[in-house]
Design an enzyme around this catalytic site. Structure first.
Site, mmCIF file in Angstrom:
data_model
loop_
_atom_site.group_PDB
_atom_site.id
_atom_site.type_symbol
_atom_site.label_atom_id
_atom_site.label_comp_id
_atom_site.label_asym_id
_atom_site.label_seq_id
_atom_site.Cartn_x
_atom_site.Cartn_y
_atom_site.Cartn_z
ATOM 1 N N ARG A 1 0.822 -1.216 0.000
ATOM 2 C CA ARG A 1 0.000 0.000 0.000
ATOM 3 C C ARG A 1 0.854 1.264 0.000
ATOM 4 O O ARG A 1 0.462 2.281 0.569
ATOM 5 C CB ARG A 1 -0.949 0.032 1.212
ATOM 6 C CG ARG A 1 -1.907 -1.125 1.275
ATOM 7 C CD ARG A 1 -3.175 -0.780 0.519
ATOM 8 N NE ARG A 1 -4.157 -1.829 0.696
ATOM 9 C CZ ARG A 1 -5.383 -1.626 1.157
ATOM 10 N NH1 ARG A 1 -5.769 -0.421 1.479
ATOM 11 N NH2 ARG A 1 -6.219 -2.622 1.264
ATOM 12 N N ARG B 1 -3.319 6.644 0.980
ATOM 13 C CA ARG B 1 -3.819 7.916 1.528
ATOM 14 C C ARG B 1 -2.881 8.621 2.492
ATOM 15 O O ARG B 1 -3.053 9.789 2.777
ATOM 16 C CB ARG B 1 -5.163 7.663 2.216
ATOM 17 C CG ARG B 1 -6.282 7.469 1.220
ATOM 18 C CD ARG B 1 -7.522 6.930 1.862
ATOM 19 N NE ARG B 1 -7.285 5.576 2.348
ATOM 20 C CZ ARG B 1 -8.208 4.813 2.898
ATOM 21 N NH1 ARG B 1 -9.412 5.261 3.070
ATOM 22 N NH2 ARG B 1 -7.919 3.594 3.291
ATOM 23 N N ARG C 1 -6.091 11.955 -5.659
ATOM 24 C CA ARG C 1 -7.295 11.272 -5.213
ATOM 25 C C ARG C 1 -8.447 12.236 -4.947
ATOM 26 O O ARG C 1 -9.620 11.889 -5.144
ATOM 27 C CB ARG C 1 -6.935 10.470 -3.959
ATOM 28 C CG ARG C 1 -8.046 9.812 -3.220
ATOM 29 C CD ARG C 1 -8.677 8.689 -3.991
ATOM 30 N NE ARG C 1 -9.655 8.048 -3.143
ATOM 31 C CZ ARG C 1 -10.895 8.513 -2.953
ATOM 32 N NH1 ARG C 1 -11.305 9.586 -3.572
ATOM 33 N NH2 ARG C 1 -11.720 7.883 -2.130
ATOM 34 N N ASP D 1 -6.736 -2.366 -7.624
ATOM 35 C CA ASP D 1 -7.298 -2.940 -6.406
ATOM 36 C C ASP D 1 -7.625 -4.408 -6.643
ATOM 37 O O ASP D 1 -7.715 -4.863 -7.793
ATOM 38 C CB ASP D 1 -8.533 -2.158 -5.956
ATOM 39 C CG ASP D 1 -8.897 -2.479 -4.510
ATOM 40 O OD1 ASP D 1 -7.994 -2.457 -3.660
ATOM 41 O OD2 ASP D 1 -10.079 -2.778 -4.241
ATOM 42 N N TYR E 1 -15.038 -11.848 -0.362
ATOM 43 C CA TYR E 1 -15.760 -10.622 -0.738
ATOM 44 C C TYR E 1 -17.012 -10.941 -1.551
ATOM 45 O O TYR E 1 -18.074 -10.344 -1.361
ATOM 46 C CB TYR E 1 -14.851 -9.686 -1.536
ATOM 47 C CG TYR E 1 -13.955 -8.847 -0.660
ATOM 48 C CD1 TYR E 1 -14.466 -7.738 0.006
ATOM 49 C CD2 TYR E 1 -12.632 -9.182 -0.460
ATOM 50 C CE1 TYR E 1 -13.666 -6.975 0.837
ATOM 51 C CE2 TYR E 1 -11.814 -8.426 0.367
ATOM 52 C CZ TYR E 1 -12.342 -7.319 1.011
ATOM 53 O OH TYR E 1 -11.545 -6.580 1.834
HETATM 54 O O1 CP3 Z 1 0.068 -1.520 -2.552
HETATM 55 C C1 CP3 Z 1 -0.221 -0.575 -3.303
HETATM 56 O O2 CP3 Z 1 0.193 0.588 -3.129
HETATM 57 C C2 CP3 Z 1 -1.008 -0.873 -4.575
HETATM 58 C C3 CP3 Z 1 -2.409 -0.686 -4.576
HETATM 59 C C4 CP3 Z 1 -3.347 -1.551 -3.738
HETATM 60 C C5 CP3 Z 1 -4.564 -1.054 -3.225
HETATM 61 N N1 CP3 Z 1 -5.263 -2.089 -2.691
HETATM 62 C C6 CP3 Z 1 -5.000 0.329 -3.321
HETATM 63 C C7 CP3 Z 1 -6.116 0.784 -2.481
HETATM 64 C C8 CP3 Z 1 -3.295 -2.907 -3.428
HETATM 65 C C9 CP3 Z 1 -2.188 -3.906 -3.686
HETATM 66 C C10 CP3 Z 1 -4.519 -3.241 -2.768
HETATM 67 C C11 CP3 Z 1 -4.878 -4.600 -2.338
HETATM 68 C C12 CP3 Z 1 -6.136 -4.809 -1.612
HETATM 69 N N2 CP3 Z 1 -7.359 -4.257 -1.869
HETATM 70 C C13 CP3 Z 1 -6.303 -5.744 -0.565
HETATM 71 C C14 CP3 Z 1 -5.245 -6.610 0.007
HETATM 72 C C15 CP3 Z 1 -4.500 -5.743 0.917
HETATM 73 C C16 CP3 Z 1 -3.668 -6.372 1.953
HETATM 74 O O3 CP3 Z 1 -2.887 -5.582 2.489
HETATM 75 O O4 CP3 Z 1 -3.746 -7.546 2.283
HETATM 76 C C17 CP3 Z 1 -7.645 -5.686 -0.156
HETATM 77 C C18 CP3 Z 1 -8.276 -6.478 0.969
HETATM 78 C C19 CP3 Z 1 -8.298 -4.775 -1.004
HETATM 79 C C20 CP3 Z 1 -9.736 -4.380 -0.983
HETATM 80 C C21 CP3 Z 1 -9.863 -2.978 -0.542
HETATM 81 N N3 CP3 Z 1 -9.567 -1.885 -1.345
HETATM 82 C C22 CP3 Z 1 -10.299 -2.503 0.709
HETATM 83 C C23 CP3 Z 1 -10.686 -3.371 1.883
HETATM 84 C C24 CP3 Z 1 -10.274 -1.107 0.623
HETATM 85 C C25 CP3 Z 1 -10.775 -0.134 1.666
HETATM 86 C C26 CP3 Z 1 -9.649 0.171 2.567
HETATM 87 C C27 CP3 Z 1 -9.877 1.466 3.253
HETATM 88 O O5 CP3 Z 1 -9.195 1.624 4.264
HETATM 89 O O6 CP3 Z 1 -10.651 2.300 2.753
HETATM 90 C C28 CP3 Z 1 -9.776 -0.737 -0.648
HETATM 91 C C29 CP3 Z 1 -9.543 0.622 -1.149
HETATM 92 C C30 CP3 Z 1 -8.114 0.952 -1.510
HETATM 93 N N4 CP3 Z 1 -7.308 0.143 -2.253
HETATM 94 C C31 CP3 Z 1 -7.427 2.179 -1.225
HETATM 95 C C32 CP3 Z 1 -6.181 2.075 -1.845
HETATM 96 C C33 CP3 Z 1 -5.096 3.115 -1.917
HETATM 97 C C34 CP3 Z 1 -7.970 3.361 -0.455
HETATM 98 C C35 CP3 Z 1 -9.004 3.984 -1.304
HETATM 99 C C36 CP3 Z 1 -9.076 5.469 -1.271
HETATM 100 O O7 CP3 Z 1 -8.190 6.165 -1.826
HETATM 101 O O8 CP3 Z 1 -10.075 5.955 -0.727
#
Ligand code: CP3
Length: 352
Positions: free
Chosen positions: A34, A38, A47, A83, A160
Site C-alpha cells: 500500500r 492515503r 485522489r 485494487d 468478498y
Molecule cells: O500496494 C499498493 O500501493 C497498490 C495498490 C493496492 C490497493 N489495494 C489500493 C487501495 C493494493 C495492492 C490493494 C490490495 C487490496 N485491496 C487488498 C489486500 C491488501 C492487503 O494488504 O492484504 C484488499 C483487501 C483490497 C480491498 C480494498 N480496497 C479494501 C478493503 C479497501 C478499503 C480500505 C480502506 O481503508 O478504505 C480498498 C480501497 C483501496 N485500495 C485504497 C487504496 C489506496 C484506499 C481507497 C481510497 O483512496 O479511498
C-alpha cells in the site's frame, strides 16, 4: 524469446529481482504494501479530484500515483496502482467503494445455488485499464526498478463475493465451503481460471513479478486451508510462475506457513507474527522471503523504528533472498516521513 519475455529480461539486474532469485545484493531491497495510498500527500492530491474507482480506471492517473510513490519513497520496486476487487465486476458482481466504509458488493453470492451467477470474464480487454496502466508505468520507471503486478487469491476474493464486503468471522464463506464442497469447487476454479489470464496479461504488459494476496486466509484452520484453499492457490501459482516470479502473500496465521509453502511461489510474504529465522526454518532455504515488520512500528519514534527494522534484518541475517516489507499494508494516518526514514534505514543497515 517473444516480445513480453524480452521486455521482462531487461529488468532482471535490479536489486529486487536479484533477491527474488536469491542472488547476492549490495543491500536489502525494500518496498511497502500500500505504498501508494492515503498517507501520502502526493496521492491525496490526485485522489481528491476523482473517486477511488475512477482513479483505478484512469491509466494515466494510476500510473502517476504508482510512479510518484516509488520516487518519493526511494523503494526498490513499484506496485501497480489498482485494487483486488475490480475483477469482480466483469464476473457479474456489482461493486462499489463507499466513502468511509470500503468496498461493498451489492449482489453477493448468497448461497451455493447462486454460484453460477459468477461468470467467466468473456473478454479480458474489459480490464484493459489495468494493462494500460502497466504499460504507462513501465515506460516511465527507471530500468533498475521492477514493476509488480498483483491480484487477490481465490479465497480472499471468494470471501468478498460471498460476504458482500469485509467480514469478521467469514460465516457465509465457511458455510458454503463446509456445506457444499462442489459449489465451492466451482466458485474457486472460476476465480483461478480468470486470475491466471488476468495475471498473465499484467505480465505481458510489462510487470516483472506478481504478488498474490491471500489477505483473509489467516482466518482458516490448517486443515481447512489445506482442503479448501491450497489446491486452488497452487493451481493459480502453477499457471503464472512460468511467466514471472510469484510472491505468495498470506497474513494472520503463522500456523499456515508450511501449507502456504506447498501452494508454491518464488517469494513468500509473511507477517510479524513469526520471527523471520523461524519462517526460513519452515520454508526451507530454497525460497525468498518478504517481510515482516509490524506496520504499527511506523507509529513509534524514529529510534524505536530503527531498532525494529534492525531486528527484522538481524533475523534475516543477511541471507540471500530477503525482501524487506511490512507484514501488512501501511495505514492511511501514518507519517510519510517515517515511511521514507524506514526505507533509508533498511538500505543503510542492510548494506553488505
Ligand atoms: O500496494 C499498493 O500501493 C497498490 C495498490 C493496492 C490497493 N489495494 C489500493 C487501495 C493494493 C495492492 C490493494 C490490495 C487490496 N485491496 C487488498 C489486500 C491488501 C492487503 O494488504 O492484504 C484488499 C483487501 C483490497 C480491498 C480494498 N480496497 C479494501 C478493503 C479497501 C478499503 C480500505 C480502506 O481503508 O478504505 C480498498 C480501497 C483501496 N485500495 C485504497 C487504496 C489506496 C484506499 C481507497 C481510497 O483512496 O479511498
Amino acid at each position: 524469446m517473444d516480445a513480453p519475455m524480452a521486455e521482462t529480461a531487461r529488468y532482471q539486474n535490479s536489486r529486487f529481482m536479484k533477491a527474488v532469485r536469491r542472488e547476492p545484493v549490495d543491500t536489502t531491497p525494500i518496498w511497502i504494501m500500500r505504498q501508494a495510498g492515503r498517507y501520502l500527500p502526493e496521492y491525496m492530491e490526485v485522489r481528491n479530484k476523482v473517486t477511488f474507482i475512477e482513479l483505478c480506471k484512469t491509466p494515466a492517473l494510476a500510473a502517476e500515483v504508482t510512479l510518484t510513490a516509488q520516487r518519493v519513497l526511494g523503494v526498490d520496486a513499484a506496485i501497480l496502482f489498482a485494487d483486488l476487487l475490480p475483477i469482480l465486476e466483469p464476473m457479474g458482481l456489482d461493486l462499489e467503494y463507499l466513502k468511509g466504509e470500503g468496498p461493498v458488493i451489492h449482489n453477493p453470492i448468497q448461497d451455493a445455488s447462486q454460484v453460477d451467477r459468477l461468470t467467466d470474464i468473456a473478454d479480458m480487454d474489459c480490464l484493459d485499464f489495468v494493462f494500460q496502466a502497466v504499460k504507462l508505468i513501465r515506460a516511465d520507471l527507471p530500468a533498475d526498478i521492477p514493476l509488480l503486478g498483483f491480484a487477490g487469491c481465490p479465497f480472499t476474493l471468494a470471501s468478498y463475493a460471498i460476504e458482500g464486503g469485509s467480514s469478521k468471522n467469514y460465516r457465509r464463506t465457511k458455510q458454503m465451503m463446509y456445506n457444499d464442497p462442489s459449489a465451492w469447487n466451482a466458485l474457486m476454479n472460476r476465480f483461478v481460471d480468470n486470475l491466471i489470464v488476468y495475471l498473465q496479461r499484467q505480465i505481458a504488459a510489462g510487470c516483472q513479478a506478481v504478488q498474490i494476496f491471500d489477505s483473509w486466509a489467516g482466518c482458516l484452520s490448517p486443515e481447512d486451508y489445506q482442503q479448501y484453499v491450497q489446491p486452488y492457490t497452487a493451481k493459480l501459482v502453477a499457471g503464472v510462475q512460468d511467466h514471472a516470479p510469484v510472491i505468495n502473500f498470506l497474513t494472520g496465521n503463522p500456523a499456515l506457513l508450511s501449507l502456504q509453502r506447498q501452494a508454491g511461489g518464488q517469494v513468500f510474504g509473511v507477517d510479524w507474527r513469526i520471527n523471520l529465522s523461524d519462517a526460513w526454518e519452515i520454508f526451507g532455504s530454497d525460497v525468498a522471503i518478504q517481510g515482516n515488520m509490524d506496520p504499527i512500528a511506523l507509529y513509534a519514534e524514529l529510534p524505536v523504528l530503527k531498532q525494529k527494522a534492525k531486528a527484522v534484518l538481524d533475523a534475516a541475517a543477511g541471507r540471500n533472498g530477503h525482501i524487506f516489507n511490512l507484514g501488512h499494508g501501511v495505514m492511511p494516518d501514518m507519517n510519510p516521513d517515517h515511511v521514507k526514514a524506514l526505507v533509508e534505514m533498511v538500505h543503510e543497515l542492510g548494506t553488505r
